[in-house]
Design a protein around this motif. Structure first.
Motif, PDB file in Angstrom:
ATOM      1  N   LEU A 191       0.825  -1.208   0.000  1.00  0.00           N
ATOM      2  CA  LEU A 191       0.000   0.000   0.000  1.00  0.00           C
ATOM      3  C   LEU A 191       0.860   1.260   0.000  1.00  0.00           C
ATOM      4  O   LEU A 191       0.511   2.263  -0.638  1.00  0.00           O
ATOM      5  CB  LEU A 191      -0.928  -0.008   1.218  1.00  0.00           C
ATOM      6  CG  LEU A 191      -2.091  -1.008   1.144  1.00  0.00           C
ATOM      7  CD1 LEU A 191      -2.730  -1.196   2.514  1.00  0.00           C
ATOM      8  CD2 LEU A 191      -3.131  -0.529   0.140  1.00  0.00           C
ATOM      9  N   SER A 195       0.754   4.066  -3.024  1.00  0.00           N
ATOM     10  CA  SER A 195       0.539   5.491  -2.748  1.00  0.00           C
ATOM     11  C   SER A 195       1.646   6.328  -3.382  1.00  0.00           C
ATOM     12  O   SER A 195       1.389   7.380  -3.985  1.00  0.00           O
ATOM     13  CB  SER A 195       0.499   5.736  -1.232  1.00  0.00           C
ATOM     14  OG  SER A 195      -0.533   4.981  -0.622  1.00  0.00           O
ATOM     15  N   SER A 198       1.271   6.243  -7.244  1.00  0.00           N
ATOM     16  CA  SER A 198       0.124   7.054  -7.660  1.00  0.00           C
ATOM     17  C   SER A 198       0.462   8.540  -7.609  1.00  0.00           C
ATOM     18  O   SER A 198       0.135   9.295  -8.535  1.00  0.00           O
ATOM     19  CB  SER A 198      -1.069   6.756  -6.751  1.00  0.00           C
ATOM     20  OG  SER A 198      -2.123   7.656  -6.982  1.00  0.00           O
ATOM     21  N   TRP A 199       1.126   8.941  -6.556  1.00  0.00           N
ATOM     22  CA  TRP A 199       1.429  10.357  -6.337  1.00  0.00           C
ATOM     23  C   TRP A 199       2.422  10.894  -7.385  1.00  0.00           C
ATOM     24  O   TRP A 199       2.236  11.963  -7.954  1.00  0.00           O
ATOM     25  CB  TRP A 199       2.011  10.523  -4.936  1.00  0.00           C
ATOM     26  CG  TRP A 199       2.028  11.940  -4.447  1.00  0.00           C
ATOM     27  CD1 TRP A 199       1.972  13.082  -5.193  1.00  0.00           C
ATOM     28  CD2 TRP A 199       2.116  12.369  -3.081  1.00  0.00           C
ATOM     29  NE1 TRP A 199       2.011  14.188  -4.393  1.00  0.00           N
ATOM     30  CE2 TRP A 199       2.098  13.780  -3.077  1.00  0.00           C
ATOM     31  CE3 TRP A 199       2.207  11.690  -1.862  1.00  0.00           C
ATOM     32  CZ2 TRP A 199       2.181  14.517  -1.907  1.00  0.00           C
ATOM     33  CZ3 TRP A 199       2.286  12.423  -0.697  1.00  0.00           C
ATOM     34  CH2 TRP A 199       2.266  13.819  -0.716  1.00  0.00           C
ATOM     35  N   GLU A 289     -11.926   8.521  -4.774  1.00  0.00           N
ATOM     36  CA  GLU A 289     -11.169   7.957  -5.884  1.00  0.00           C
ATOM     37  C   GLU A 289     -11.885   8.196  -7.215  1.00  0.00           C
ATOM     38  O   GLU A 289     -11.255   8.519  -8.226  1.00  0.00           O
ATOM     39  CB  GLU A 289     -10.945   6.459  -5.646  1.00  0.00           C
ATOM     40  CG  GLU A 289     -10.015   6.169  -4.480  1.00  0.00           C
ATOM     41  CD  GLU A 289      -9.939   4.701  -4.123  1.00  0.00           C
ATOM     42  OE1 GLU A 289      -9.189   4.343  -3.214  1.00  0.00           O
ATOM     43  OE2 GLU A 289     -10.658   3.890  -4.770  1.00  0.00           O
ATOM     44  N   TRP A 294      -7.291   9.793  -6.289  1.00  0.00           N
ATOM     45  CA  TRP A 294      -6.832   8.409  -6.103  1.00  0.00           C
ATOM     46  C   TRP A 294      -5.776   8.316  -5.007  1.00  0.00           C
ATOM     47  O   TRP A 294      -5.833   7.411  -4.165  1.00  0.00           O
ATOM     48  CB  TRP A 294      -6.258   7.884  -7.421  1.00  0.00           C
ATOM     49  CG  TRP A 294      -7.264   7.796  -8.532  1.00  0.00           C
ATOM     50  CD1 TRP A 294      -7.514   8.727  -9.497  1.00  0.00           C
ATOM     51  CD2 TRP A 294      -8.169   6.712  -8.773  1.00  0.00           C
ATOM     52  NE1 TRP A 294      -8.521   8.288 -10.337  1.00  0.00           N
ATOM     53  CE2 TRP A 294      -8.938   7.050  -9.912  1.00  0.00           C
ATOM     54  CE3 TRP A 294      -8.410   5.498  -8.149  1.00  0.00           C
ATOM     55  CZ2 TRP A 294      -9.915   6.221 -10.441  1.00  0.00           C
ATOM     56  CZ3 TRP A 294      -9.383   4.652  -8.671  1.00  0.00           C
ATOM     57  CH2 TRP A 294     -10.123   5.011  -9.796  1.00  0.00           C
ATOM     58  N   THR A 295      -4.838   9.206  -5.028  1.00  0.00           N
ATOM     59  CA  THR A 295      -3.737   9.140  -4.056  1.00  0.00           C
ATOM     60  C   THR A 295      -4.245   9.272  -2.626  1.00  0.00           C
ATOM     61  O   THR A 295      -3.770   8.567  -1.722  1.00  0.00           O
ATOM     62  CB  THR A 295      -2.704  10.242  -4.342  1.00  0.00           C
ATOM     63  OG1 THR A 295      -2.227  10.104  -5.682  1.00  0.00           O
ATOM     64  CG2 THR A 295      -1.530  10.147  -3.384  1.00  0.00           C
ATOM     65  N   PHE A 298      -5.647   5.955  -1.530  1.00  0.00           N
ATOM     66  CA  PHE A 298      -4.603   4.971  -1.249  1.00  0.00           C
ATOM     67  C   PHE A 298      -3.866   5.287   0.052  1.00  0.00           C
ATOM     68  O   PHE A 298      -3.467   4.372   0.791  1.00  0.00           O
ATOM     69  CB  PHE A 298      -3.616   4.917  -2.411  1.00  0.00           C
ATOM     70  CG  PHE A 298      -4.232   4.470  -3.717  1.00  0.00           C
ATOM     71  CD1 PHE A 298      -5.327   3.629  -3.728  1.00  0.00           C
ATOM     72  CD2 PHE A 298      -3.721   4.908  -4.931  1.00  0.00           C
ATOM     73  CE1 PHE A 298      -5.907   3.219  -4.930  1.00  0.00           C
ATOM     74  CE2 PHE A 298      -4.288   4.508  -6.135  1.00  0.00           C
ATOM     75  CZ  PHE A 298      -5.388   3.662  -6.133  1.00  0.00           C
ATOM     76  N   LEU A 299      -3.685   6.565   0.360  1.00  0.00           N
ATOM     77  CA  LEU A 299      -3.027   6.936   1.614  1.00  0.00           C
ATOM     78  C   LEU A 299      -3.871   6.564   2.828  1.00  0.00           C
ATOM     79  O   LEU A 299      -3.341   6.144   3.861  1.00  0.00           O
ATOM     80  CB  LEU A 299      -2.727   8.439   1.610  1.00  0.00           C
ATOM     81  CG  LEU A 299      -1.564   8.902   0.733  1.00  0.00           C
ATOM     82  CD1 LEU A 299      -1.495  10.427   0.687  1.00  0.00           C
ATOM     83  CD2 LEU A 299      -0.237   8.331   1.238  1.00  0.00           C
ATOM     84  N   PHE A 302      -3.420   2.946   3.307  1.00  0.00           N
ATOM     85  CA  PHE A 302      -2.088   2.730   3.878  1.00  0.00           C
ATOM     86  C   PHE A 302      -2.103   2.958   5.390  1.00  0.00           C
ATOM     87  O   PHE A 302      -1.571   2.151   6.170  1.00  0.00           O
ATOM     88  CB  PHE A 302      -1.110   3.687   3.189  1.00  0.00           C
ATOM     89  CG  PHE A 302       0.308   3.597   3.671  1.00  0.00           C
ATOM     90  CD1 PHE A 302       0.943   2.368   3.825  1.00  0.00           C
ATOM     91  CD2 PHE A 302       1.030   4.754   3.966  1.00  0.00           C
ATOM     92  CE1 PHE A 302       2.259   2.297   4.261  1.00  0.00           C
ATOM     93  CE2 PHE A 302       2.341   4.695   4.401  1.00  0.00           C
ATOM     94  CZ  PHE A 302       2.956   3.458   4.550  1.00  0.00           C
TER      95      PHE A 302
END
Length: 663
Positions: A191, A195, A198-199, A289, A294-295, A298-299, A302
Motif C-alpha cells: 500500500l 501510494s 500514484s502520487w 477515488e 486516487w492518491t 490509497f493513503l 495505507f
C-alpha cells in the motif's frame, strides 16, 4: 486442544462431602475453574485440614488413597499440587501460556475481538484499492473494458490464491501468529508503494481519472511500480485473511463446552467485521477515488493497514498459540505411497489397523481421528504386514489411522470445494462487470454523481442485515423444523447460497435488458437509473451470508487439527479459482461472439453488446453446479475426532466418583 484427563475435586470431613464441580450438569470443568480449585486445595492443605483428592480421567495412573490422609500434611500438599497442575495441562503449542498463573489472561473473546478489529481495518485497506481497481485501469491506464475486467479477475484470483501460501506456512512452519504478522507487513509495504507510485507517476495531471479529465500516458516505471504494488497487496492480504480467521478460532479452548458455540459466533462476526471494514471503502473512499483523488484514497488505506498491524502486535503476549504441525504435504503423500506399495494387500479390520498408543496422535498438536469407511483402499497404508515388523517404523510404508484419515479428509472436502468455485464466479462480477454496467447508467442524484463502485455498499448492507436475520430468524425457525441446534447444517447453508446467487445473476441480466432498452441512439450512457442494480447487489450479499460464512465454518470444522489454516484457506482459494474461471469465461465468450466481425457480448461499448446473455450463462452454469453439489453433499461424511467417547467415559467416571463419595 485436549485436556490430558478430566476429574473432580472434593474436600471431605468426617461427616460431610462437598463437591466442588457441577457433575450433575454432565460438563467438564473449565480451565478457569481448575485454577480456582487448585488455589482452594492448597489453602486447605496449608491449614492442615484433611484432604482427599479424586481425579477421574483417561490418563490418571494413581488416586490418593485413604492411607495418604494419614501421611504428613506437606506430602498431601505436594501430591495435590502435582495432580491438580497435571489436571490443568492443556495440549498446546505454547506450554508456558497455559500455566496456572497465566491461563486466565490468554485467549477468549477479548483477544478474538482484537482480531476482528484487525480484520476490519485490513479489509478497509484492501478494498480501498480493489473496489475501484477496474475504473483505475480503464481511466488511468487506458485499458479496454474486457481487458480491465480480466486483469481485475486475475488480480483478485491471485489475492485468494496467496491464501494457500499463507495457510501452508502457518500450518507447517511459522504458526498462525508469525504468519499473520509477516503478511500484514507485506500488505503495508504494498500500500505504501502504491501510494508513492500514484502520487509521482500515475495521476498526472492532478485530479485526472475522474471520468472526464484524461490522464497522461503513464511511464514504464510507473506501470511497473503499480503492478508490483498491487501484487504485493494481493500477497499480503491473501496470506493474512485465512490465517487470522484460524487464529481467532484458536482463542477458544476446545476443552470448554461453549467453545463450539463461541467459534460459530466468531466466524459470523468475522464476516461481519470484514464487511464493516469494506463499507467505508465502498462509500467514502470510492467517492474520492472516483472524483480523481486516487492518491488520497490509497493513503487512507495505507494508514488503516498500519493501525491494523499495530493493534495486532499489541495482543502478542495474550494470544493463545498453537504450534505448527509440520509440513502436511509429506504426511498426505506418505499415505498414498504406503497404500500403493501394499496394493495387493487386503486392508485389515478396524481393530487391527496401526495406531500409536495413548490419547495423542503421531501428528504433533493433533487429536486422533477415528476410522471411517470412505476410501477404504487407503486403509492399506495402516495395515500391518510382516515386512513392517522388521526394523524401525517407516512412515512411507506404514501410517497411523489418524494420518490416513487426514488424507481422507482432504479427498472428501475437495468435491465440495470444487462445487463452490462457480459461486465465486458470481461474486467476482461485483468488482468488474457490475461496476462497468453501473458506469453506463444514469447515476446523478440532483447535483451528486453516484460512483458506480459505491453500489457495492448495498451488498455490504445486505450482508450486515442478513447476518442478523440469519442468527435471529433463520436459525430458530430451521432449528424447530430440523431439530439441528445450528438450524441449517453448513452444507445446507452453502447450497442455499448457491440458489440465491443464481437468482442474483438472473436479476443482473434483467437489469441489463432494461438498460439497453433505455439507451438513446448515439448516447454512451443509458437513461435507466443506477438504482436498478440494487436487487442484484442485495441478492449477492444475502447469498454471501449463506455461502461464505458456511464455507468458513465447514472447512475449518472439517479440517484435521494439523491443517486448520488450510481448511480456512479453501474458502479463499475458491474465490481465487472463481476469478480465474470468470476470466476464462470472458475470453471464451469474446472469442466465440466476436467471430465474423461482431462486437461480442462484452465490447468496449456495452451498448453494442449483450452483457445480459453473459449473466444468464453464469446463472445456467450455477444451476448445473447446484445439481452436482447436492449429490456431493449427500455423499459427504464428516470428520470423526476421537473425543466423544473419551468425554462419555470421563462423564461416567465422574458420576461414579460422586456416587461413591456420597454413599
Amino acid at each position: 486442544m485436549t485436556i490430558g484427563f478430566t476429574g473432580s475435586l472434593f474436600f471431605t470431613s468426617r461427616s460431610t462431602t462437598l463437591p466442588f464441580s457441577a457433575l450433575d450438569t454432565g460438563s467438564s470443568p473449565s480451565p478457569e475453574s481448575l485454577i480456582v480449585l487448585q488455589d482452594v486445595a492448597l489453602s486447605v492443605a496449608k491449614f492442615r485440614k484433611r484432604l482427599v483428592v479424586t481425579l477421574a480421567g483417561a490418563n490418571l495412573e494413581k488416586k490418593l488413597s485413604m492411607a495418604d490422609i494419614e501421611s504428613s500434611t506437606d506430602e498431601i500438599e505436594r501430591k495435590a499440587d502435582e495432580e491438580i497442575i497435571s489436571f490443568g495441562k492443556i495440549e498446546s503449542g505454547n506450554e508456558n501460556q497455559h500455566s496456572p498463573g497465566k491461563r486466565k489472561k490468554c485467549g477468549g473473546w477479548k483477544l478474538a475481538s482484537l482480531l476482528l478489529v484487525n480484520q476490519g481495518l485490513a479489509t478497509l485497506a484492501f478494498f480501498g484499492v480493489g473496489v475501484n481497481l477496474v475504473l483505475l485501469l480503464t481511466r488511468v491506464l487506458d485499458q479496454d473494458n474486457a481487458v480491465a475486467a480480466n486483469n481485475v479477475s486475475k488480480w483478485t484470483g491471485t489475492v485468494y490464491l496467496c491464501s494457500l501460501i499463507g495457510a501452508f506456512l502457518s500450518d507447517s512452519y511459522w504458526g498462525r501468529y508469525l504468519t499473520c504478522a509477516i503478511f500484514q507487513l507485506i500488505l503495508v509495504l504494498g500500500l505504501g508503494l502504491l501510494s508513492f507510485a500514484s502520487w509521482f507517476f500515475l495521476i498526472s495531471p492532478t485530479g485526472c481519472g475522474d471520468g472526464m479529465k484524461l490522464c497522461n500516458t503513464p511511464s514504464l516505471v510507473g506501470v511497473v511500480m503499480f503492478y508490483l504494488s498491487i501484487y504485493l497487496i494481493a500477497l499480503g492480504y491473501g496470506g493474512h485473511q485465512p490465517t487470522v480467521a484460524t487464529l481467532g478460532a484458536d482463542q477458544f479452548d476446545d476443552s470448554n463446552p461453549n467453545a463450539v458455540i463461541s467459534k460459530a459466533a466468531f466466524f459470523s462476526s468475522f464476516y461481519f467485521a470484514l464487511n464493516v471494514g469494506s463499507l467505508f471503502s465502498n462509500t467514502i473512499l470510492v467517492y474520492y477515488e472516483d472524483s480523481g483523488k486516487w492518491t488520497l484514497g490509497f493513503l487512507v488505506s495505507f494508514g488503516a493497514a498500519i493501525i491494523a498491524l499495530l493493534l495486532y502486535l499489541s495482543g502478542t503476549s495474550r494470544y493463545r498459540y498453537v504450534k505448527a504441525s509440520g509440513n502436511p504435504l509429506p504426511r498426505v503423500a506418505q499415505v498414498f505411497v504406503a497404500a500403493y506399495r501394499k496394493w495387493g494387500v487386503t486392508p485389515a479390520t478396524v481393530d487391527a489397523l496401526y495406531e500409536v498408543e495413548g490419547t495423542e496422535s503421531a501428528i504433533k498438536g493433533s487429536r486422533k481421528i477415528l476410522h471411517s469407511n470412505d476410501f477404504k483402499f487407503l486403509d492399506k497404508a495402516a495395515t500391518i504386514t510382516s515386512m513392517d515388523l522388521r526394523g524401525p517404523n517407516n512412515p512411507w510404508k506404514l501410517c497411523t489411522v489418524t494420518q490416513v484419515e487426514e488424507a481422507k479428509c482432504v479427498l472428501k472436502m475437495l468435491p465440495i470445494w470444487l462445487c463452490t468455485i462457480i459461486y465465486s464466479v458470481i461474486f467476482t462480477q461485483m468488482a468488474s462487470l457490475f461496476v462497468e454496467q453501473g458506469d453506463v447508467m444514469a447515476s446523478k442524484l440532483k447535483n451528486f454523481r453516484i460512483p458506480a463502485a459505491s453500489m457495492s455498499a448495498f451488498d455490504i448492507c445486505s450482508v450486515l442485515i442478513w447476518t442478523g436475520v440469519y442468527r435471529h430468524v433463520v436459525v430458530p425457525v430451521s432449528r424447530s423444523l430440523t431439530g439441528n441446534p445450528k438450524g441449517l447444517t453448513e452444507l445446507q447453508r452453502m447450497g442455499t447460497g448457491l440458489i440465491i446467487g443464481m437468482i442474483a445473476m438472473v436479476a443482473a441480466g434483467v437489469t441489463e435488458i432494461q438498460r439497453l432498452k433505455s439507451v438513446s441512439p448515439g448516447s454512451k450512457k443509458s437513461s435507466l437509473s443506477i438504482f436498478w442494480q440494487v436487487p442484484q447487489y442485495v441478492l449477492v450479499g444475502a447469498s454471501e451470508v449463506f455461502m461464505y460464512v458456511g464455507q468458513l465454518e465447514f472447512f475449518n470444522g472439517q479440517a484435521p487439527d494439523g491443517i486448520k489454516s488450510f481448511g480456512s484457506s479453501l474458502c479463499m482459494a475458491s474465490m481465487s479459482l472463481g476469478n480465474y474461471v470468470s476470466s476464462l469465461l470472458i475470453n471464451i465468450v469474446m472469442e466465440v461472439t466476436t467471430r465474423d466481425g461482431g462486437p461480442g457480448w462484452i465490447p468496449d461499448d456495452l451498448n453494442d453488446g449483450h452483457l445480459d446473455r453473459f449473466y444468464f450463462l453464469i446463472a445456467g452454469l450455477t444451476a448445473v453446479d447446484f445439481i452436482i453439489y447436492v449429490y456431493c453433499a449427500k455423499w459427504y461424511n464428516g470428520i470423526n475426532l476421537d473425543t466423544s467417547e473419551n468425554g462419555i467415559q470421563l462423564e461416567e467416571q465422574q458420576k461414579e466418583v460422586l456416587a461413591s463419595l456420597m454413599s
